[in-house]
Write a protein that holds these residues in place. Sequence first.
Motif, PDB file in Angstrom:
ATOM      1  N   GLN A 331       0.608  -1.103   0.093  1.00 47.44           N
ATOM      2  CA  GLN A 331       0.012  -0.094  -0.006  1.00 47.44           C
ATOM      3  C   GLN A 331       0.833   1.229  -0.167  1.00 47.44           C
ATOM      4  N   ARG A 332       1.921   1.136   0.692  1.00 49.83           N
ATOM      5  CA  ARG A 332       3.049   2.530   0.521  1.00 49.83           C
ATOM      6  C   ARG A 332       3.812   2.305  -0.591  1.00 49.83           C
ATOM      7  N   GLY A 333       3.522   1.624  -1.709  1.00 52.33           N
ATOM      8  CA  GLY A 333       4.481   1.852  -2.895  1.00 52.33           C
ATOM      9  C   GLY A 333       5.418   1.014  -2.956  1.00 52.33           C
ATOM     10  N   TYR A 334       5.791  -0.097  -2.131  1.00 53.54           N
ATOM     11  CA  TYR A 334       6.952  -0.869  -2.281  1.00 53.54           C
ATOM     12  C   TYR A 334       6.818  -2.244  -3.250  1.00 53.54           C
ATOM     13  N   ARG A 335       7.835  -2.370  -3.841  1.00 52.45           N
ATOM     14  CA  ARG A 335       7.728  -3.683  -4.583  1.00 52.45           C
ATOM     15  C   ARG A 335       8.636  -4.915  -4.025  1.00 52.45           C
ATOM     16  N   PHE A 336       8.123  -6.112  -4.245  1.00 54.16           N
ATOM     17  CA  PHE A 336       8.583  -7.059  -3.798  1.00 54.16           C
ATOM     18  C   PHE A 336       9.444  -8.283  -4.727  1.00 54.16           C
ATOM     19  N   SER A 337      10.582  -8.806  -4.323  1.00 51.14           N
ATOM     20  CA  SER A 337      11.421  -9.801  -5.148  1.00 51.14           C
ATOM     21  C   SER A 337      11.464 -10.974  -4.390  1.00 51.14           C
ATOM     22  N   ILE A 338      11.301 -12.320  -4.920  1.00 50.45           N
ATOM     23  CA  ILE A 338      11.415 -13.484  -4.346  1.00 50.45           C
ATOM     24  C   ILE A 338      12.790 -14.036  -4.933  1.00 50.45           C
ATOM     25  N   ASP A 339      13.501 -14.652  -4.004  1.00 55.97           N
ATOM     26  CA  ASP A 339      14.716 -15.364  -4.149  1.00 55.97           C
ATOM     27  C   ASP A 339      14.732 -16.908  -3.517  1.00 55.97           C
ATOM     28  N   HIS A 340      15.836 -17.636  -3.688  1.00 51.46           N
ATOM     29  CA  HIS A 340      16.050 -19.015  -3.052  1.00 51.46           C
ATOM     30  C   HIS A 340      14.874 -19.610  -3.524  1.00 51.46           C
ATOM     31  N   VAL A 341      14.573 -19.628  -4.725  1.00 56.07           N
ATOM     32  CA  VAL A 341      13.471 -20.254  -5.562  1.00 56.07           C
ATOM     33  C   VAL A 341      14.369 -22.002  -5.922  1.00 56.07           C
ATOM     34  N   THR A 342      13.327 -22.917  -5.293  1.00 53.64           N
ATOM     35  CA  THR A 342      13.836 -24.306  -5.621  1.00 53.64           C
ATOM     36  C   THR A 342      12.965 -25.136  -6.557  1.00 53.64           C
ATOM     37  N   ASP A 343      12.006 -24.534  -6.900  1.00 58.27           N
ATOM     38  CA  ASP A 343      11.257 -25.138  -8.324  1.00 58.27           C
ATOM     39  C   ASP A 343      10.466 -23.874  -8.960  1.00 58.27           C
ATOM     40  N   LEU A 344      10.024 -24.474 -10.186  1.00 60.41           N
ATOM     41  CA  LEU A 344       9.560 -23.667 -10.854  1.00 60.41           C
ATOM     42  C   LEU A 344       7.898 -23.775 -10.905  1.00 60.41           C
ATOM     43  N   ARG A 345       7.438 -24.153  -9.942  1.00 60.91           N
ATOM     44  CA  ARG A 345       5.934 -24.131  -9.667  1.00 60.91           C
ATOM     45  C   ARG A 345       5.396 -22.592  -9.206  1.00 60.91           C
ATOM     46  N   ILE A 346       5.222 -21.849 -10.114  1.00 59.35           N
ATOM     47  CA  ILE A 346       4.838 -20.614  -9.639  1.00 59.35           C
ATOM     48  C   ILE A 346       3.726 -19.962 -10.265  1.00 59.35           C
ATOM     49  N   GLU A 347       2.992 -19.352  -9.405  1.00 65.66           N
ATOM     50  CA  GLU A 347       1.602 -18.671  -9.876  1.00 65.66           C
ATOM     51  C   GLU A 347       1.603 -17.270 -10.012  1.00 65.66           C
ATOM     52  N   PRO A 348       1.969 -16.803 -11.354  1.00 68.11           N
ATOM     53  CA  PRO A 348       2.474 -15.412 -11.377  1.00 68.11           C
ATOM     54  C   PRO A 348       1.182 -14.376 -11.086  1.00 68.11           C
ATOM     55  N   ARG A 349      -0.175 -14.622 -11.487  1.00 65.77           N
ATOM     56  CA  ARG A 349      -1.054 -13.935 -11.046  1.00 65.77           C
ATOM     57  C   ARG A 349      -1.471 -13.567  -9.622  1.00 65.77           C
ATOM     58  N   GLU A 350      -1.365 -14.525  -8.657  1.00 58.66           N
ATOM     59  CA  GLU A 350      -1.159 -14.373  -7.362  1.00 58.66           C
ATOM     60  C   GLU A 350      -0.047 -13.538  -6.718  1.00 58.66           C
ATOM     61  N   LEU A 351       1.191 -13.722  -7.480  1.00 62.01           N
ATOM     62  CA  LEU A 351       2.286 -13.006  -6.740  1.00 62.01           C
ATOM     63  C   LEU A 351       2.180 -11.713  -7.403  1.00 62.01           C
ATOM     64  N   ALA A 352       1.581 -11.369  -8.459  1.00 61.32           N
ATOM     65  CA  ALA A 352       1.598 -10.115  -9.126  1.00 61.32           C
ATOM     66  C   ALA A 352       0.572  -9.211  -8.267  1.00 61.32           C
ATOM     67  N   ASP A 353      -0.656  -9.912  -7.723  1.00 61.33           N
ATOM     68  CA  ASP A 353      -1.594  -9.147  -6.937  1.00 61.33           C
ATOM     69  C   ASP A 353      -1.010  -8.926  -5.756  1.00 61.33           C
ATOM     70  N   ARG A 354       0.106  -9.712  -5.150  1.00 62.44           N
ATOM     71  CA  ARG A 354       0.636  -9.345  -3.961  1.00 62.44           C
ATOM     72  C   ARG A 354       1.735  -8.362  -3.984  1.00 62.44           C
ATOM     73  N   GLY A 355       2.014  -8.032  -4.884  1.00 62.93           N
ATOM     74  CA  GLY A 355       3.276  -6.658  -5.259  1.00 62.93           C
ATOM     75  C   GLY A 355       4.546  -7.237  -5.824  1.00 62.93           C
ATOM     76  N   VAL A 356       4.545  -8.388  -6.097  1.00 58.20           N
ATOM     77  CA  VAL A 356       5.801  -9.070  -6.485  1.00 58.20           C
ATOM     78  C   VAL A 356       6.133  -8.648  -7.962  1.00 58.20           C
ATOM     79  N   ARG A 357       7.290  -7.906  -8.259  1.00 62.09           N
ATOM     80  CA  ARG A 357       7.498  -7.424  -9.590  1.00 62.09           C
ATOM     81  C   ARG A 357       8.983  -7.960  -9.978  1.00 62.09           C
ATOM     82  N   PHE A 358       9.572  -9.044  -9.073  1.00 62.23           N
ATOM     83  CA  PHE A 358      10.600  -9.501  -9.433  1.00 62.23           C
ATOM     84  C   PHE A 358      10.994 -11.302  -8.984  1.00 62.23           C
ATOM     85  N   ILE A 359      11.522 -11.975  -9.912  1.00 62.83           N
ATOM     86  CA  ILE A 359      11.660 -13.371  -9.483  1.00 62.83           C
ATOM     87  C   ILE A 359      13.141 -13.678  -9.625  1.00 62.83           C
TER      88      ILE A 359
END
Length: 477
Positions: A331-359
């Motif tokens: 809500q304050r405008g900060y973006r998120f990133s995800i690291d330490h990825v162990t598998d490629l089972r990713i849901e991009p729509r859910e992550l984008a809704d939560r504010g994730v902009r980098f993987i």
Amino acid sequence: MIRISTIFIAICMVLVAASLGLILYSVAGISGVESAIVALTALTFLILYNAVSMRLRDRTDVGGQIADLSRGTADLARQVAEFGRRLSAVEGKLASINHAGADRIQAVVGEINELGGLVKQLAVSVAGHEDILSANAAVAAPVARPESPPPSEPSVATEPPKLVVAPPPITVAAPEVPAPLRNEVQTLAAVKTAIEENRLDIYLQPMVTLPQRKVRFYEAVTRIRDEHDRVLAADDFLPFVEAAGLMGRVDHTMMLRCVQVLRRLMVRNKEVGIFCNMAAATLGSPATFAPCLDFLEANRALAPSFVIEFKQATFRNLGPTESEHLAALAQRGYRFSIDHVTDLRIEPRELADRGVRFIKVPAALLLDPKASSSSDIHPSDLSDLLGRFGIDLIAERIEGERAVVDLLDFDVRFGQGFLFAPPRPLRPEGSPAADGAGKAPESNGGVKAPAADAPAIEPSLRATGNAALARRAAGPN
């Protein structure tokens, strides 16, 4: 009811007939009876003429009304036909919707049945594992028991063997257990002392664009120096920091220094950004998260260039508290990133809704042929899929030129790794320069070395890039 016009016409006809009779009687000299007959005849003709004319006029009016009625009936029929057509179209749409709904329900029922089958298979496999574990335990019990008889065989007496068997486990176990415990206690004490004495160092590793290799972001990495100025990596001290409950203090200190570094970087380049890690313990604890949120609220002007990074396991195990804190940051405008990825089972729509902009995905995982078989999407299509939801893919841990060439085929836009530059220390003003910064020039008398602050990192990156280009020109080792 007789109309006034009809009465007026009748009076006029009587006057005309009477006038005709008087004229014949007075002028023509006809007798009164004959003139009266003529007057009555004239009146009769007038009445007949009026009746016929009225009948014709009424017939014309009735014909016009019938024509109007027929036209209205035709319009009504057309409207009824249009309504029927629309009703049939609506019925067809409802039938198609019902058919689609039935198909969806059948698909959902099929998926539920498949999930039920998977759950049954999981239950069967768990039961099989439990049977195997119980069998291993049953086998281990008799194996452990026969070890006690051998020492009793040489001696016939019962009590001496017990005295002989009991001391060895005590003498063997005593030196093994305290050693690691003593090391853990010493490391924990050293980490606490380093945090209390503010011996936290920040290292920066660049993220470059591919294939131009232009620095676009920096990732801030934490290091701790002990009392002997030996540097401890994050994997060496983070478990002790989390055990001591000091993770919130470390994250708050890192955010403070990352904001300071970002301000200095933006003096030279407005497009640069910085990635700052936040632990799951900090995100899930209201007491430790509150000061971090207040600090980020005070610096929300830097939110477009300040990216907060979490582990993939943290996002997969979000609770109500973590989700609320994450929403407050977004809500304050900060973006998120995800690291330490162990598998490629990713849901991009859910992550984008939560504010994730980098993987950030390890290059080895993207280039591993086995990863495509265990994921829902081929790694070569992952960048395009994430891009549709506004998420950029960053390939990390790149250590060879061949990996860069292969990643370009996957349309990866950003890269990070030792091939481009390792994490370099950042020293505050007035402190000794970082390793590789060089000694103080003789013109300064060797008294003060230049501070290796954030803006001085890019020249070292260019030097590293030139060295990499020289290695490429020289060919493989």
